[in-house]
Design a protein around this motif. Structure first.
Motif, mmCIF file in Angstrom:
data_model
loop_
_atom_site.group_PDB
_atom_site.id
_atom_site.type_symbol
_atom_site.label_atom_id
_atom_site.label_comp_id
_atom_site.label_asym_id
_atom_site.label_seq_id
_atom_site.Cartn_x
_atom_site.Cartn_y
_atom_site.Cartn_z
ATOM 1 N N TYR A 150 -15.045 0.315 6.811
ATOM 2 C CA TYR A 150 -15.579 -0.050 5.494
ATOM 3 C C TYR A 150 -14.443 -0.275 4.495
ATOM 4 O O TYR A 150 -14.418 -1.275 3.784
ATOM 5 C CB TYR A 150 -16.521 1.056 5.019
ATOM 6 N N ASP A 151 -13.480 0.648 4.479
ATOM 7 C CA ASP A 151 -12.345 0.510 3.558
ATOM 8 C C ASP A 151 -11.519 -0.741 3.866
ATOM 9 O O ASP A 151 -11.053 -1.419 2.952
ATOM 10 C CB ASP A 151 -11.448 1.749 3.610
ATOM 11 N N SER A 152 -11.339 -1.049 5.155
ATOM 12 C CA SER A 152 -10.550 -2.235 5.495
ATOM 13 C C SER A 152 -11.263 -3.504 5.029
ATOM 14 O O SER A 152 -10.616 -4.427 4.534
ATOM 15 C CB SER A 152 -10.253 -2.297 7.000
ATOM 16 N N PHE A 153 -12.591 -3.553 5.162
ATOM 17 C CA PHE A 153 -13.344 -4.715 4.659
ATOM 18 C C PHE A 153 -13.220 -4.824 3.142
ATOM 19 O O PHE A 153 -13.011 -5.909 2.606
ATOM 20 C CB PHE A 153 -14.824 -4.631 5.037
ATOM 21 N N ARG A 154 -13.341 -3.699 2.462
ATOM 22 C CA ARG A 154 -13.238 -3.717 0.995
ATOM 23 C C ARG A 154 -11.842 -4.182 0.567
ATOM 24 O O ARG A 154 -11.720 -4.994 -0.342
ATOM 25 C CB ARG A 154 -13.539 -2.340 0.419
ATOM 26 N N ASN A 155 -10.812 -3.662 1.225
ATOM 27 C CA ASN A 155 -9.446 -4.057 0.881
ATOM 28 C C ASN A 155 -9.213 -5.544 1.146
ATOM 29 O O ASN A 155 -8.582 -6.231 0.349
ATOM 30 C CB ASN A 155 -8.422 -3.225 1.658
ATOM 31 N N GLU A 156 -9.723 -6.036 2.273
ATOM 32 C CA GLU A 156 -9.584 -7.450 2.616
ATOM 33 C C GLU A 156 -10.284 -8.332 1.574
ATOM 34 O O GLU A 156 -9.732 -9.325 1.117
ATOM 35 C CB GLU A 156 -10.194 -7.695 3.998
ATOM 36 N N PRO A 195 -21.616 4.286 -3.031
ATOM 37 C CA PRO A 195 -22.889 4.705 -2.429
ATOM 38 C C PRO A 195 -22.865 4.610 -0.907
ATOM 39 O O PRO A 195 -23.471 5.436 -0.228
ATOM 40 C CB PRO A 195 -23.921 3.754 -3.023
ATOM 41 N N VAL A 196 -22.133 3.644 -0.360
ATOM 42 C CA VAL A 196 -22.044 3.511 1.093
ATOM 43 C C VAL A 196 -21.293 4.710 1.667
ATOM 44 O O VAL A 196 -21.723 5.334 2.635
ATOM 45 C CB VAL A 196 -21.355 2.183 1.492
ATOM 46 N N ARG A 197 -20.152 5.033 1.057
ATOM 47 C CA ARG A 197 -19.349 6.171 1.521
ATOM 48 C C ARG A 197 -20.155 7.467 1.422
ATOM 49 O O ARG A 197 -20.178 8.272 2.350
ATOM 50 C CB ARG A 197 -18.073 6.284 0.699
ATOM 51 N N ASP A 198 -20.837 7.655 0.295
ATOM 52 C CA ASP A 198 -21.637 8.868 0.102
ATOM 53 C C ASP A 198 -22.722 8.984 1.165
ATOM 54 O O ASP A 198 -22.962 10.062 1.710
ATOM 55 C CB ASP A 198 -22.254 8.884 -1.298
ATOM 56 N N THR A 243 -11.053 -7.506 -1.539
ATOM 57 C CA THR A 243 -10.364 -7.376 -2.821
ATOM 58 C C THR A 243 -9.135 -8.278 -2.843
ATOM 59 O O THR A 243 -8.884 -8.971 -3.823
ATOM 60 C CB THR A 243 -9.957 -5.908 -3.068
ATOM 61 N N ALA A 244 -8.392 -8.288 -1.745
ATOM 62 C CA ALA A 244 -7.188 -9.125 -1.661
ATOM 63 C C ALA A 244 -7.555 -10.599 -1.716
ATOM 64 O O ALA A 244 -6.884 -11.388 -2.390
ATOM 65 C CB ALA A 244 -6.416 -8.815 -0.384
ATOM 66 N N SER A 245 -8.620 -11.001 -1.007
ATOM 67 C CA SER A 245 -8.985 -12.424 -1.012
ATOM 68 C C SER A 245 -9.538 -12.832 -2.372
ATOM 69 O O SER A 245 -9.313 -13.946 -2.824
ATOM 70 C CB SER A 245 -9.981 -12.746 0.100
ATOM 71 N N GLN A 246 -10.249 -11.941 -3.059
ATOM 72 C CA GLN A 246 -10.749 -12.250 -4.397
ATOM 73 C C GLN A 246 -9.588 -12.391 -5.374
ATOM 74 O O GLN A 246 -9.594 -13.262 -6.225
ATOM 75 C CB GLN A 246 -11.717 -11.182 -4.890
ATOM 76 N N ALA A 247 -8.597 -11.550 -5.230
ATOM 77 C CA ALA A 247 -7.423 -11.632 -6.101
ATOM 78 C C ALA A 247 -6.678 -12.938 -5.836
ATOM 79 O O ALA A 247 -6.196 -13.581 -6.760
ATOM 80 C CB ALA A 247 -6.508 -10.441 -5.881
ATOM 81 N N GLY A 248 -6.630 -13.368 -4.567
ATOM 82 C CA GLY A 248 -5.951 -14.606 -4.206
ATOM 83 C C GLY A 248 -6.681 -15.827 -4.730
ATOM 84 O O GLY A 248 -6.071 -16.774 -5.207
ATOM 85 N N THR A 249 -8.016 -15.832 -4.667
ATOM 86 C CA THR A 249 -8.793 -16.981 -5.139
ATOM 87 C C THR A 249 -8.798 -17.033 -6.648
ATOM 88 O O THR A 249 -8.818 -18.117 -7.222
ATOM 89 C CB THR A 249 -10.254 -16.938 -4.651
ATOM 90 N N ALA A 250 -8.762 -15.917 -7.302
ATOM 91 C CA ALA A 250 -8.788 -15.903 -8.764
ATOM 92 C C ALA A 250 -7.509 -16.504 -9.331
ATOM 93 O O ALA A 250 -7.520 -17.087 -10.407
ATOM 94 C CB ALA A 250 -8.965 -14.474 -9.269
ATOM 95 N N SER A 251 -6.392 -16.401 -8.594
ATOM 96 C CA SER A 251 -5.127 -16.909 -9.118
ATOM 97 C C SER A 251 -4.887 -18.374 -8.769
ATOM 98 O O SER A 251 -3.941 -18.963 -9.245
ATOM 99 C CB SER A 251 -3.973 -16.057 -8.592
ATOM 100 N N GLU A 252 -5.747 -18.996 -7.915
ATOM 101 C CA GLU A 252 -5.569 -20.395 -7.554
ATOM 102 C C GLU A 252 -6.132 -21.301 -8.632
ATOM 103 O O GLU A 252 -7.157 -20.984 -9.224
ATOM 104 C CB GLU A 252 -6.306 -20.699 -6.242
#
Length: 182
Positions: free
Chosen positions: A120-126, A97-100, A128-137
């Protein structure tokens, strides 16, 4: 085999895909132009391209460059990103919705839209990466220097411990203090 038949080995798949994309972008531009009730000549004038060149693009005879697509997008008042995706220049991004909202905003220009989308994409990617990192700890561990937020029980315990220590809550006086009387 008739004279019209071409052996399969002679058909270049890259040329076929390029021709299909040119046809697709041309047809899409024509559809958008007609929906906007703009003549070929008007769009050519708005986009700063020649009438015959725009006609060739619409018929799939020419594949426009990214710059020409941006000019056509301006003339049609659509996002250049939409045309880039149709032309195969950009990959299609997931719906957002933000992109649209950014893409249809008429108060910012195409360059500003692209910059905002990149941020916006760089924030989303960052994130996503940090969420993936915290989920595996494992629970209770952190790899960054930040400490976990304290609960009110933790704060109460810390306050009780400091109150039990002699001199807690008062600054320690050392020899280097200017207020010391030695």
């Amino acid at each position: 085999m008739t004279g019209d038949d071409v052996p399969e080995a002679a058909v270049d798949p890259v040329t076929t895909v390029a021709a299909d994309l040119a046809q697709d972008i041309g047809g899409f531009i024509r559809t958008q132009r007609m929906a906007a009730k703009v003549s070929l000549r008007q769009l050519a004038e708005r986009a700063g391209v020649s009438n015959p060149y725009l006609s060739q693009i619409e018929r799939g005879l020419r594949k426009p460059s990214a710059d020409v697509l941006a000019q056509i997008a301006k003339g049609l008042r659509v996002s250049a990103e939409v045309l880039y995706v149709r032309a195969g220049i950009l990959e299609e991004r997931p719906a957002s919705p933000v992109r649209d909202a950014l893409l249809v905003d008429t108060f910012i220009n195409e360059r500003q839209k692209q910059m905002l989308l990149e941020i916006y994409d760089s924030f989303r990617n960052e994130n996503t990466a940090s969420q993936a990192g915290t989920a595996s700890e494992p629970a209770g561990t952190r790899t960054s220097g930040a400490s976990a937020p304290k609960s009110s029980a933790d704060e109460a315990s810390a306050a009780k411990q400091s109150a039990e220590k002699p001199g807690a809550g008062r600054p320690a006086i050392t020899d280097s203090d200017p207020g010391s009387s030695h």
